[in-house]
Scaffold this motif. Structure first.
Motif, PDB file in Angstrom:
ATOM      1  N   ILE A 112      39.491  43.211  40.218  1.00 13.60           N
ATOM      2  CA  ILE A 112      40.289  43.929  41.219  1.00 13.60           C
ATOM      3  C   ILE A 112      39.450  44.227  42.452  1.00 13.60           C
ATOM      4  N   ASP A 113      38.236  44.733  42.236  1.00 13.26           N
ATOM      5  CA  ASP A 113      37.358  45.066  43.367  1.00 13.26           C
ATOM      6  C   ASP A 113      37.087  43.837  44.230  1.00 13.26           C
ATOM      7  N   ALA A 114      36.792  42.710  43.568  1.00 17.16           N
ATOM      8  CA  ALA A 114      36.491  41.484  44.306  1.00 17.16           C
ATOM      9  C   ALA A 114      37.710  40.985  45.082  1.00 17.16           C
ATOM     10  N   LEU A 115      38.886  41.167  44.488  1.00 17.22           N
ATOM     11  CA  LEU A 115      40.117  40.734  45.149  1.00 17.22           C
ATOM     12  C   LEU A 115      40.367  41.544  46.415  1.00 17.22           C
ATOM     13  N   VAL A 116      40.161  42.848  46.341  1.00 18.65           N
ATOM     14  CA  VAL A 116      40.355  43.692  47.525  1.00 18.65           C
ATOM     15  C   VAL A 116      39.354  43.303  48.609  1.00 18.65           C
ATOM     16  N   ASP A 117      38.106  43.130  48.227  1.00 21.58           N
ATOM     17  CA  ASP A 117      37.085  42.698  49.189  1.00 21.58           C
ATOM     18  C   ASP A 117      37.499  41.392  49.871  1.00 21.58           C
ATOM     19  N   ARG A 118      37.988  40.447  49.067  1.00 21.15           N
ATOM     20  CA  ARG A 118      38.332  39.134  49.602  1.00 21.15           C
ATOM     21  C   ARG A 118      39.506  39.208  50.570  1.00 21.15           C
ATOM     22  N   PHE A 165      42.670  42.019  60.728  1.00 20.12           N
ATOM     23  CA  PHE A 165      42.102  43.310  60.338  1.00 20.12           C
ATOM     24  C   PHE A 165      40.839  43.577  61.154  1.00 20.12           C
ATOM     25  N   HIS A 166      40.609  44.866  61.431  1.00 16.99           N
ATOM     26  CA  HIS A 166      39.453  45.240  62.237  1.00 16.99           C
ATOM     27  C   HIS A 166      38.764  46.475  61.659  1.00 16.99           C
ATOM     28  N   PRO A 167      38.309  46.412  60.395  1.00 22.04           N
ATOM     29  CA  PRO A 167      37.620  47.565  59.828  1.00 22.04           C
ATOM     30  C   PRO A 167      36.196  47.653  60.375  1.00 22.04           C
ATOM     31  N   THR A 168      35.609  48.836  60.301  1.00 21.97           N
ATOM     32  CA  THR A 168      34.211  48.984  60.699  1.00 21.97           C
ATOM     33  C   THR A 168      33.304  48.208  59.752  1.00 21.97           C
ATOM     34  N   ASP A 169      33.641  48.223  58.472  1.00 21.89           N
ATOM     35  CA  ASP A 169      32.865  47.514  57.457  1.00 21.89           C
ATOM     36  C   ASP A 169      33.818  47.058  56.351  1.00 21.89           C
ATOM     37  N   VAL A 170      33.724  45.808  55.934  1.00 22.77           N
ATOM     38  CA  VAL A 170      34.641  45.253  54.938  1.00 22.77           C
ATOM     39  C   VAL A 170      34.544  46.007  53.620  1.00 22.77           C
ATOM     40  N   HIS A 171      33.326  46.196  53.118  1.00 21.10           N
ATOM     41  CA  HIS A 171      33.168  46.814  51.800  1.00 21.10           C
ATOM     42  C   HIS A 171      33.572  48.286  51.813  1.00 21.10           C
ATOM     43  N   GLU A 172      33.264  48.979  52.895  1.00 23.72           N
ATOM     44  CA  GLU A 172      33.681  50.386  52.999  1.00 23.72           C
ATOM     45  C   GLU A 172      35.203  50.486  53.047  1.00 23.72           C
TER      46      GLU A 172
END
Length: 208
Positions: A141-147, A158-165
């Motif tokens: 699940i975590d990897a899927l959200v990251d991807r 998408f324009h997040p400050t950091d993908v993992h955060e």
């Protein structure tokens, strides 16, 4: 978008929005109620046996320990939502739809199966071997959200400050639903999911 639809194509055949009742034995059903009401440490094997109407030795014949019962329930929920999440993402044509579907399926899990979902809050009490078993579907699940977030950044949606955060923020927001959702609440799971989709998209900087 770099999401590999062929890798999860088998999942698209399932209806990931329809959550059938989870088939539980009487012992597992009793254990789920006990863990939900009293938490992992507050639940005893004797309490579970009493709820089910069996002796403690009879319960141990089917499940060797309280932890084994807990892990069985935890994996029933987490394995299923991991499968559904992969199917939901495979059902999307771009990152926005992928995140919308992913939000919807996780929120539906958190509401439709909130007693199973709430067990995640107690997973920290598991032993090392049990935590390792539980970690496998969680990593999916975590990897899927990251991807999905990374795909949205790559496509310019998408324009997040950091993908993992951003991915961690999404997971935390979704998982918190299990803390407060109740069957007799004013909103249905579908209504909550509809509200959380724009929240998730805003979290990754879409449309702002």
């Amino acid at each position: 978008m770099t999401t590999d639809r062929s890798a999860t194509a088998a999942g698209t055949s399932r209806d990931w929005r329809t959550f059938e009742p989870v088939p539980l034995t009487p012992i597992l059903a009793g254990a789920l109620e006990a863990f939900y009401e009293h938490g992992y440490h507050g639940t005893t094997v004797r309490d579970i046996a009493r709820r089910v109407g069996v002796t403690v030795p009879a319960l141990y014949y089917h499940h060797p320990s309280k932890e084994a019962l807990f892990v069985t329930l935890l994996l029933l929920g987490t394995d299923d939502v991991a499968d559904r999440a992969e199917a939901a993402v495979a059902d999307a044509d771009d990152a926005v739809q992928a995140l919308s579907n992913l939000t919807e399926v996780v929120v539906l899990h958190m509401t439709t199966r909130h007693k199973l979902a709430a067990l995640d809050l107690e997973a920290r009490y598991l032993g090392q071997e049990s935590r390792a078993r539980y970690a496998a579907p969680r990593r999916r699940i975590d990897a899927l959200v990251d991807r999905v977030v990374a795909d949205g950044v790559e496509s310019g949606q998408f324009h997040p400050t950091d993908v993992h955060e951003a991915a961690r923020a999404l997971l935390g927001m979704w998982q918190s639903i299990a803390r407060w959702f109740r069957d007799d609440g004013t909103l249905s799971g579908e209504e909550i999911a509809a509200r959380y989709v724009p929240l998730s998209l805003a979290t990754v900087g879409h449309g702002g």
